[in-house]
Scaffold this motif. Structure first.
Motif, PDB file in Angstrom:
ATOM      1  N   PRO A  64       1.953  -2.704  -8.517  1.00 27.28           N
ATOM      2  CA  PRO A  64       0.487  -2.979  -8.560  1.00 27.28           C
ATOM      3  C   PRO A  64      -0.187  -2.632 -10.402  1.00 27.28           C
ATOM      4  O   PRO A  64      -1.004  -3.438 -10.281  1.00 27.28           O
ATOM      5  CB  PRO A  64      -0.344  -1.739  -7.228  1.00 27.28           C
ATOM      6  CG  PRO A  64       0.458  -0.740  -7.364  1.00 27.28           C
ATOM      7  CD  PRO A  64       1.946  -0.819  -7.204  1.00 27.28           C
ATOM      8  N   ARG A  65       0.458  -1.843 -11.171  1.00 31.79           N
ATOM      9  CA  ARG A  65      -0.273  -1.934 -12.322  1.00 31.79           C
ATOM     10  C   ARG A  65       0.202  -2.795 -12.642  1.00 31.79           C
ATOM     11  O   ARG A  65      -0.651  -3.717 -13.613  1.00 31.79           O
ATOM     12  CB  ARG A  65      -0.153  -0.447 -12.664  1.00 31.79           C
ATOM     13  CG  ARG A  65       1.284  -0.159 -13.585  1.00 31.79           C
ATOM     14  CD  ARG A  65       1.292   0.864 -14.258  1.00 31.79           C
ATOM     15  NE  ARG A  65       0.773   2.032 -12.946  1.00 31.79           N
ATOM     16  CZ  ARG A  65       0.226   2.872 -13.559  1.00 31.79           C
ATOM     17  NH1 ARG A  65      -0.523   2.564 -14.356  1.00 31.79           N
ATOM     18  NH2 ARG A  65      -0.640   4.209 -12.865  1.00 31.79           N
ATOM     19  N   THR A 120       3.492   7.227  -7.462  1.00 34.95           N
ATOM     20  CA  THR A 120       4.860   6.640  -7.017  1.00 34.95           C
ATOM     21  C   THR A 120       5.765   7.351  -6.066  1.00 34.95           C
ATOM     22  O   THR A 120       6.301   6.914  -7.522  1.00 34.95           O
ATOM     23  CB  THR A 120       4.610   5.130  -5.963  1.00 34.95           C
ATOM     24  OG1 THR A 120       3.354   4.521  -6.200  1.00 34.95           O
ATOM     25  CG2 THR A 120       5.434   4.239  -5.303  1.00 34.95           C
ATOM     26  N   ASP A 171       4.540   9.689  -1.309  1.00 35.98           N
ATOM     27  CA  ASP A 171       3.287   9.268  -2.687  1.00 35.98           C
ATOM     28  C   ASP A 171       3.094  10.854  -2.965  1.00 35.98           C
ATOM     29  O   ASP A 171       2.367  11.735  -2.024  1.00 35.98           O
ATOM     30  CB  ASP A 171       2.259   8.278  -2.066  1.00 35.98           C
ATOM     31  CG  ASP A 171       2.635   7.142  -2.074  1.00 35.98           C
ATOM     32  OD1 ASP A 171       3.325   6.926  -3.131  1.00 35.98           O
ATOM     33  OD2 ASP A 171       1.766   6.183  -0.799  1.00 35.98           O
ATOM     34  N   LYS A 192      -5.729   6.138  -0.719  1.00 33.80           N
ATOM     35  CA  LYS A 192      -5.305   6.349   0.625  1.00 33.80           C
ATOM     36  C   LYS A 192      -6.705   6.308   1.263  1.00 33.80           C
ATOM     37  O   LYS A 192      -7.463   7.558   0.285  1.00 33.80           O
ATOM     38  CB  LYS A 192      -3.939   7.539   1.005  1.00 33.80           C
ATOM     39  CG  LYS A 192      -3.013   7.219  -0.717  1.00 33.80           C
ATOM     40  CD  LYS A 192      -1.994   6.281   0.867  1.00 33.80           C
ATOM     41  CE  LYS A 192      -0.735   6.021  -0.023  1.00 33.80           C
ATOM     42  NZ  LYS A 192       0.031   5.596   0.082  1.00 33.80           N
ATOM     43  N   TRP A 199       0.488  -8.071   2.937  1.00 32.17           N
ATOM     44  CA  TRP A 199      -1.356  -8.168   1.743  1.00 32.17           C
ATOM     45  C   TRP A 199      -0.434  -9.487   0.941  1.00 32.17           C
ATOM     46  O   TRP A 199       1.170  -9.491   0.449  1.00 32.17           O
ATOM     47  CB  TRP A 199      -0.819  -6.927   0.840  1.00 32.17           C
ATOM     48  CG  TRP A 199      -1.531  -6.666   0.012  1.00 32.17           C
ATOM     49  CD1 TRP A 199      -3.244  -6.825   0.349  1.00 32.17           C
ATOM     50  CD2 TRP A 199      -1.093  -6.531  -1.587  1.00 32.17           C
ATOM     51  NE1 TRP A 199      -3.789  -6.685  -0.956  1.00 32.17           N
ATOM     52  CE2 TRP A 199      -2.598  -7.252  -2.459  1.00 32.17           C
ATOM     53  CE3 TRP A 199      -0.675  -7.446  -2.277  1.00 32.17           C
ATOM     54  CZ2 TRP A 199      -2.938  -7.059  -3.431  1.00 32.17           C
ATOM     55  CZ3 TRP A 199      -0.332  -6.522  -4.283  1.00 32.17           C
ATOM     56  CH2 TRP A 199      -1.976  -6.583  -4.109  1.00 32.17           C
ATOM     57  N   THR A 217       2.023  -3.687   4.543  1.00 31.46           N
ATOM     58  CA  THR A 217       2.437  -4.300   3.276  1.00 31.46           C
ATOM     59  C   THR A 217       2.696  -5.135   3.093  1.00 31.46           C
ATOM     60  O   THR A 217       2.598  -6.281   1.680  1.00 31.46           O
ATOM     61  CB  THR A 217       3.249  -2.767   2.530  1.00 31.46           C
ATOM     62  OG1 THR A 217       2.073  -1.502   1.945  1.00 31.46           O
ATOM     63  CG2 THR A 217       3.172  -3.405   0.450  1.00 31.46           C
ATOM     64  N   GLU A 254      -4.352   3.220  -6.354  1.00 28.80           N
ATOM     65  CA  GLU A 254      -4.413   3.062  -5.278  1.00 28.80           C
ATOM     66  C   GLU A 254      -5.119   4.133  -4.349  1.00 28.80           C
ATOM     67  O   GLU A 254      -4.586   4.825  -4.578  1.00 28.80           O
ATOM     68  CB  GLU A 254      -3.241   2.967  -4.934  1.00 28.80           C
ATOM     69  CG  GLU A 254      -2.616   2.756  -3.763  1.00 28.80           C
ATOM     70  CD  GLU A 254      -1.247   2.908  -3.264  1.00 28.80           C
ATOM     71  OE1 GLU A 254      -0.665   2.679  -1.904  1.00 28.80           O
ATOM     72  OE2 GLU A 254      -0.309   3.427  -4.546  1.00 28.80           O
ATOM     73  N   HIS A 309      -3.195  -2.846   1.345  1.00 26.03           N
ATOM     74  CA  HIS A 309      -1.986  -3.342   2.238  1.00 26.03           C
ATOM     75  C   HIS A 309      -1.816  -2.337   3.284  1.00 26.03           C
ATOM     76  O   HIS A 309      -0.296  -2.994   3.512  1.00 26.03           O
ATOM     77  CB  HIS A 309      -1.143  -3.305   0.424  1.00 26.03           C
ATOM     78  CG  HIS A 309      -1.414  -1.754   0.115  1.00 26.03           C
ATOM     79  ND1 HIS A 309      -0.307  -1.032   1.144  1.00 26.03           N
ATOM     80  CD2 HIS A 309      -2.216  -1.178  -0.827  1.00 26.03           C
ATOM     81  CE1 HIS A 309      -0.466   0.299   0.164  1.00 26.03           C
ATOM     82  NE2 HIS A 309      -1.426   0.050  -0.723  1.00 26.03           N
ATOM     83  N   TYR A 367      -5.371  -1.277  -3.229  1.00 23.79           N
ATOM     84  CA  TYR A 367      -5.493  -1.878  -4.186  1.00 23.79           C
ATOM     85  C   TYR A 367      -6.442  -1.297  -4.984  1.00 23.79           C
ATOM     86  O   TYR A 367      -7.191  -2.754  -4.688  1.00 23.79           O
ATOM     87  CB  TYR A 367      -4.083  -2.427  -4.812  1.00 23.79           C
ATOM     88  CG  TYR A 367      -2.993  -2.341  -4.622  1.00 23.79           C
ATOM     89  CD1 TYR A 367      -2.224  -0.892  -4.377  1.00 23.79           C
ATOM     90  CD2 TYR A 367      -1.722  -3.358  -3.877  1.00 23.79           C
ATOM     91  CE1 TYR A 367      -1.360  -0.311  -4.172  1.00 23.79           C
ATOM     92  CE2 TYR A 367      -0.774  -3.012  -3.385  1.00 23.79           C
ATOM     93  CZ  TYR A 367      -0.136  -1.568  -3.144  1.00 23.79           C
ATOM     94  OH  TYR A 367       0.981  -1.597  -3.343  1.00 23.79           O
ATOM     95  N   ALA A 415      -4.812   1.967   3.082  1.00 25.90           N
ATOM     96  CA  ALA A 415      -4.138   2.107   1.918  1.00 25.90           C
ATOM     97  C   ALA A 415      -4.606   0.503   0.943  1.00 25.90           C
ATOM     98  O   ALA A 415      -4.677   0.135   1.389  1.00 25.90           O
ATOM     99  CB  ALA A 415      -2.307   2.284   1.705  1.00 25.90           C
TER     100      ALA A 415
END
Length: 338
Positions: free
Chosen positions: A243-244, A324, A103, A253, A154, A151, A251, A277, A293, A291
């Motif tokens: 995720p968008r 990403t 990322d 961190k 999630w 993840t 997102e 997630h 969202y 991390a």
């Protein structure tokens, strides 16, 4: 068939279907339709669109991989580079098989990555290759000591509790699992299981007939082993979707410091939060990494100012992901020639 923009938010139905696949990546169209209250033909059509445009993919989670594929013991890498050299370093990391996640933060000179490595080993990437690269200005590494949330665990909050329960496979009976899949080095396997997991790696929804054709094993054998893996809770899938596309463009961190007597409780509280997630106890001064969202920065601010309160956290550093660069397995490009 017209393809949606890569940045457009999926419809409510598609988001609910994504949430259904998160519960069971191999759920049939008929079962998903029954629980979601729509026609089976509609579900099959939407799944077909997902496959054509690559917007939603179901893959085998790394925790289902054989020994060596576990998360505990891997390294979190935080790499700062000279401006103008970012793309070069990112490309080099993306090309490595032992780097499943890369990322780039919005700062424009910072990379977060995960490196699969043996715990305690002098990984050449960390000890020689990156430090000797003049484009790298600083390198921090932290070993994952404990996993609170992956993840693959999630869930997009688009289903009711009863819908999630109806779609989720039954938990394996005590003693059903051949070994502990949460151990530091993943799980043991045999040749057939390895072959099936390899074939399912980029498309975990393949049926027994397709798997038999790909692997050369009899369909009855494949069907029997798939049922065994599912009963043992070892056929762990993960939904890959930007995720968008779910209305979650932010997102973050989070690098947190927590006193030892608060670490387990704080880590579990993060794991239980619907936005998070990933949550891991790590080595280093930031002994808890997470991390999450969010739909916007206002929600991120609320999370930092309200949801983290009372967890004993003494320090938090927040980095927002701008791009990403890699998720393993790599996306399959749609064939436009058909």
């Amino acid at each position: 068939m017209a393809l949606a923009s890569a940045d457009s938010v999926l419809s409510s139905l598609d988001q609910r279907l994504v949430a259904a696949l998160q519960c069971d990546g191999r759920v049939t169209a008929e079962r998903a339709a029954q629980v979601l209250g729509v026609g089976a033909a509609t579900v099959r059509r939407r799944l077909q669109v997902f496959g054509v445009d690559g917007s939603v993919r179901v893959v085998i989670s790394p925790v289902a991989r054989p020994r060596g594929g576990g998360s505990a013991g891997a390294l979190f890498l935080r790499i700062r580079v000279l401006r103008g050299k970012l793309d070069t370093i990112v490309a080099a990391l993306v090309a490595r098989e032992d780097i499943p996640f890369v990322d780039v933060t919005t700062s424009g000179d910072e990379i977060f990555a995960v490196a699969r490595t043996e715990p305690g080993s002098r990984d050449p990437l960390v000890f020689r290759q990156l430090p000797s690269t003049q484009a790298v200005t600083s390198l921090e590494s932290a070993t994952i000591l404990h996993v609170f949330r992956l993840t693959s665990e999630w869930r997009h909050q688009m289903l009711s509790a009863s819908e999630r329960a109806a779609l989720s496979p039954a938990r394996p009976a005590p003693g059903a699992a051949a070994s502990d899949p949460s151990g530091p080095y993943g799980i043991d396997t045999d040749t057939l299981e390895q072959c099936l997991l390899d074939a399912l790696a980029t498309d975990a929804r393949l049926g027994a007939a397709a798997l038999a054709a790909r692997t050369g094993h009899p369909e009855s054998t494949v069907r029997r082993r798939l049922a065994q893996l599912a009963a043992q809770g070892r056929l762990v899938t993960q939904v890959l979707v930007e995720p968008r596309r779910l209305g979650l463009p932010i997102e973050a961190k989070l690098l947190l410091h927590v006193p030892p007597d608060h670490l387990a409780a704080a880590g579990q509280a993060l794991a239980d939060h619907p936005a998070v997630h990933g949550a891991f106890a790590t080595s280093g001064p930031s002994n808890l990494h997470a991390a999450a969202y969010f739909p916007d920065v206002t929600a991120l601010y609320g999370f930092l100012s309200h949801d983290l309160a009372g967890l004993g956290i003494s320090h938090v550093e927040t980095a927002i992901v701008g791009r990403t660069a890699k998720r393993t397995p790599a996306p399959v490009r749609p064939d436009r020639s058909r």
